[in-house]
Design a protein around this motif. Structure first.
Motif, PDB file in Angstrom:
ATOM      1  N   SER A 107     -23.426  -3.059  21.395  1.00 21.13           N
ATOM      2  CA  SER A 107     -23.873  -1.823  20.750  1.00 21.13           C
ATOM      3  C   SER A 107     -22.733  -0.850  20.497  1.00 21.13           C
ATOM      4  N   ARG A 109     -21.979   1.400  22.333  1.00 20.62           N
ATOM      5  CA  ARG A 109     -22.458   2.708  22.799  1.00 20.62           C
ATOM      6  C   ARG A 109     -21.651   3.187  24.007  1.00 20.62           C
ATOM      7  N   ARG A 110     -21.354   2.278  24.918  1.00 23.96           N
ATOM      8  CA  ARG A 110     -20.606   2.645  26.117  1.00 23.96           C
ATOM      9  C   ARG A 110     -19.160   2.172  26.087  1.00 23.96           C
TER      10      ARG A 110
END
Length: 329
Positions: A107, A109-110
């Motif tokens: 993703s 995201r992190r």
């Protein structure tokens, strides 16, 4: 100058994999990877004292940029979370031990790249165990041979990487032997540009490849192979069981391609994995093709900034001599 990751950047995915109570206490970038970063992350406040993080960030790939690549080609660079997870699922389904996946995330995201957190198999490599504890290594070799048998007995009429076949695509080329021959001719041309000895023997090496290839009969079934299985790509867990790593290239192909690599990498230990029924003509042409690949590949890697240069030079030097020796057999 390449910028690799650090503990702070990895803390988010480690928390997600192990729970909010986990804290990153330190990390080590492990040696050996040329396409992905491999990090041992030490933790506190979690059920695991350490985990392994795979990072497929662009900065972790040391291979020089090439031209357009057919991603469905069996010999296309096997790198990334998708082929890793496809291989992990297939091997796990066969009962072939691979590190347990704790987190897989594409993703961004992190973490700004595809990443996986897997268990840290703490027993070291089979390569190291063969030197320090031959008796224990012998048991692991026997189990490794059984795992390979289970893989090689999985058959498919189609060849190609498992992630390619899973999504319903067809691998390039007309046959395994044709693909190996085409790659070997490319590797020969590339090696000849970098090694004067190969250049001087290019014509007879080309003729030998063509001659050996004409002896290979067509085949309609292919086995499941790791593709790059040396003792450094096998870990041994605390109970002495072998564990496969670097699995992204898992594919259906001629098992003889696996066996020539096993023979080269395991040397005197190879008889434990040798099996009847292998096709001698395929073994002959694949051995010469593998030698040429192990000249061209390391020398190509040295075009970039790969840090372990002496090792690559030694691999290329050794395999150049062995390829030339095959001309006089």
């Amino acid at each position: 100058m390449r910028q690799f990751t650090d503990s702070e950047a990895l803390s988010g995915i480690v928390h997600e994999a192990l729970g909010a109570g986990a804290h990153v206490a330190g990390m080590d970038r492990l040696r050996g990877g040329s396409k992905k970063g491999v990090y041992r992350v030490h933790t506190s406040g979690s059920r695991a004292a350490s985990v392994i993080v795979y990072s497929w960030a662009e900065a972790e790939n040391f291979w020089p940029a090439a031209g357009p690549i057919d991603a469905a080609h069996p010999f296309a660079p096997a790198s990334g979370l998708v082929p890793f997870l496809a291989a992990q699922r297939r091997l796990d389904g066969l009962g072939v031990r691979v590190p347990r996946v704790l987190l897989a995330d594409d993703s961004r995201r992190r973490y700004p790249a595809d990443v996986a957190v897997v268990e840290d198999v703490a027993g070291g490599t089979l390569e190291a165990l063969l030197k320090t504890d031959p008796a224990r290594a012998s048991n692991a070799l026997s189990e490794l041979a059984a795992m390979l048998d289970a893989m090689h007995q999985q058959h498919s009429q189609h060849y190609g990487r498992v992630d390619v076949l899973e999504r319903g695509d067809k691998a390039s080329g007309g046959s395994c032997e044709q693909l190996v021959l085409e790659r070997a001719i490319e590797d020969l041309a590339e090696a000849a540009e970098r090694d004067p000895r190969i250049e001087s023997a290019a014509a007879p090496l080309h003729d030998r490849l063509q001659e050996l290839a004409t002896r290979v009969a067509p085949r309609t079934q292919h086995g499941l192979i790791h593709g790059e299985l040396g003792p450094d790509h096998v870990l041994v867990d605390a109970s002495g069981h072998p564990v496969f790593i670097d699995i992204e290239g898992l594919m259906f192909f001629d098992v003889e391609w696996e066996h020539v690599f096993l023979q080269l990498r395991f040397g005197d230990q190879y008889p434990a994995m040798s099996r009847p029924g292998l096709d001698p003509p395929r073994l002959d042409v694949y051995m010469l093709a593998m030698r040429l690949s192990l000249v061209a590949g390391p020398l190509r890697l040295l075009d970039g900034d790969f840090p372990h240069r002496t090792l690559m030079q030694e691999i290329a030097e050794h395999n150049a001599k062995e390829a030339l020796a095959l001309l006089v057999q």
